[in-house]
Design a protein around this motif. Structure first.
Motif: not given
Ligand code: FAD
Ligand code: DLZ
Ligand code: SF4
Length: 510
Positions: A238-260
């Protein structure tokens, strides 16, 4: 007849202690008080591990292996791994005990004395789930003044032919971080993370943990982690299919209410054996080769596993046991209560502690640049900080936790792991998150009651530790700025920091 001990973080069919099993051998797994309470692990971590252990035992039994599984509440449970091994050795004709080397120095040390106590040989096998053995790492480290992950990582890329072409690294560069680490985009929608409903085994374990470890930190429910290899593989897919593409972009980003965020959430599975590092790396590389994810994302993700994960483990075994005692900056402040209660006006910390409590998870940048950064700036005692990190996260074992905390976060090792302290003012948190929007403090204010504490604590930290840090070539600019600071500004920083520390000591809400 051999007795094969499988620890809670060795739940892999590939584990060396299961190799060459004969039909009359016995496997033993035990839920024991000593491991569950040597630090008071997060309730969800214990539930995750006990359930994963029970599922793994079931899997082994389905392959006709004889498994003695000792549940936590079994009346005969002695409460220690040694006690459980001894019970079997006393009752059965065991010629040899076989175990894979544990991930923590304290347990390895203990096991080295088992043979004499048991009266049978105890073979402690190398844990070859890892991609660099202790010996390989030690060899690489010989003669190097500074141990830097980046160079170690390049060797590992070559050794395992990961993202390599005949003429060098894929794409021509070893590292694509210049394209990574963007602030969160406005309106970013984070895909749902993997979740699975607890089955009967997990429900039983949840009930056990609820009644037995009621005084441990953390929320048990909702419980949605994978507890089998099959589900852990599904989480990886699931990670590889839906998240990996943006892993680098948002590796250091933090959003309130988005723990994952866009992280993989596989650390807990990797560290207990449900997933193997090379398969995660190869699946990510495959996604790149098939055009499903960009190189900056895939290289960044692979570097975490092939680089950082192996590097910190190598460092741990190279430097233990003295590494645990390091306190280069002589930090000695007690861990504030808000690390447990989240009762603080600092919104970034409040969110990170709340998420840690709910999920036994916080992503890397929350651990490093929010919770860790505060611990560094405030001069918290490394022993207390290490204890906290070791018990709150479901992926925490000392081999990986200690170098990250004492080396990366606290600079307690004096620069063995990091070339300079990862210290930052509120401006970093403001840039990489939206936490400051909901905070009682003003991130733009540098001094005074309303000012973001990270701002004055940063300069107080630099000033306070100048004698130890000034010589660091990577901190030249910081000390130049400090030296140019007016006396008034410097006094204001000191006064604010002292007021803040006094409030902390008086248990006031800061
Ligand atoms: P992702 O961000 O998706 O990264 C993928 C994988 O890379 C991780 O699962 C992990 O296996 C590996 N990885 C990434 N960064 C590191 C790192 N710095 N060191 C080792 N492996 C890394 N990681 C642990 O596994 N256990 C710990 O106890 C732990 N404690 C930490 C404490 C502090 C203070 C810091 C700063 C970092 C710590 N880390 C620890 C590293 C990292 O934060 C976690 O591995 C990561 O957050 C786990 O979430 P993830 O699976 O979503 O990781
Ligand atoms: C973390 C943990 C916990 C909570 N409980 C157990 C347990 O009951 N039995 C066991 O075999 N292992 C457990 N573990 C994992 C061990 O603590 C781990 O194997 C050592 O710390 C070495 O990494
Ligand atoms: Fe954290 Fe400071 Fe921002 Fe508040 S203002 S969220 S304390 S960085």
């Amino acid at each position: 007849m051999k007795l094969r001990l499988i620890l809670g973080d060795q739940l892999s069919r590939q584990i060396p202690s299961l190799r060459g099993t004969e039909h009359d051998d016995l496997v033993i797994m035990a839920e024991v008080r000593s491991e569950a309470t040597y630090v008071k692990h997060h309730k969800k971590k214990i539930a995750f591990l006990f359930s994963a252990m029970r599922h793994f035992a079931q899997e082994l039994r389905s392959e006709n292996l004889a498994v003695t599984y000792v549940c936590y509440d079994a009346p005969c449970n002695t409460g220690t791994l040694f006690g459980e091994v001894q019970r079997v050795v006393d009752a059965q004709p065991i010629d040899e005990v076989v175990v894979t080397s544990p991930g923590e120095h304290r347990l390895l040390n203990e096991m080295k004395g088992w043979s004499a106590r048991l009266g049978v040989p105890v073979s402690i096998l190398n844990d070859d789930r890892f991609l660099a053995t202790e010996e390989v790492f030690a060899q690489w480290a010989v003669g190097r003044k500074h141990l830097r992950m980046e160079y170690f990582y390049r060797e590992m890329r070559k050794k395992y032919s990961v993202l390599m072409e005949p003429d060098g690294p894929t794409g021509g560069q070893w590292n694509y971080d210049a394209e990574n680490r963007k602030p969160p985009a406005k309106g970013l929608v984070v895909p749902p993370t993997f979740a699975v409903a607890p089955d009967k085994i997990t429900q039983d374990v949840i009930a056990l943990v609820e009644s037995t470890f009621a005084d441990h930190f953390g929320d048990l429910k909702p419980f949605a982690y994978a507890v089998t290899r099959q589900d852990a593989l599904a989480a990886l897919e699931l990670f590889i299919r839906t998240r990996l593409e943006h892993f680098g972009d948002y590796q250091d980003a933090m959003i309130q209410g988005e723990p994952w965020m866009y992280h993989s959430h596989i650390g807990l599975y990797l560290n207990c054996g449900l997933l193997l590092p090379l398969e995660c790396i190869q699946k990510a590389e495959d996604a790149y080769r098939k055009g499903h994810a960009r190189l900056n994302a895939v290289e960044g993700f692979i570097r975490q596993i092939l680089g950082w994960r192996e590097f910190v483990r190598g460092l741990y075994w190279l430097k233990m046991p003295s590494y645990k005692e390091t306190n280069f900056l002589e930090a000695d402040r007690a861990l504030p209560a808000f690390y447990w209660t989240a009762d603080t006006q600092m919104n970034c910390i409040r969110q990170a502690v709340l998420e840690t409590k709910q999920n036994a998870y916080a992503h890397h940048i929350q651990r490093l640049m929010v919770l860790g950064n505060f611990a560094l700036l405030a001069g918290l005692d490394p022993e207390e900080v290490n204890q906290w990190y070791l018990l709150v996260y479901a992926d925490a074992y000392e081999w990986v936790e200690l170098p990250n905390v004492s080396g990366m976060v606290l600079f307690a090792d004096g620069g063995i792991l990091a070339s300079k302290p990862y210290a930052a003012s509120g401006a970093y948190i403001k840039k990489m998150s939206n936490y400051c929007d909901g905070c009682s403090y003003k991130v733009s204010a540098k001094n005074g009651f309303k000012a973001c504490p990270f701002n004055y604590l940063y300069w107080d930290f630099i000033d306070r530790n100048a004698a130890k840090l000034r010589g660091n070539p990577r901190m030249g600019f910081v000390f130049k700025t400090l030296d140019q600071m007016s006396d008034d500004k410097r006094s204001a920083v000191k006064a604010d920091a002292q007021r803040f520390f006094k409030a902390l000591e008086n248990n006031e809400k800061v």
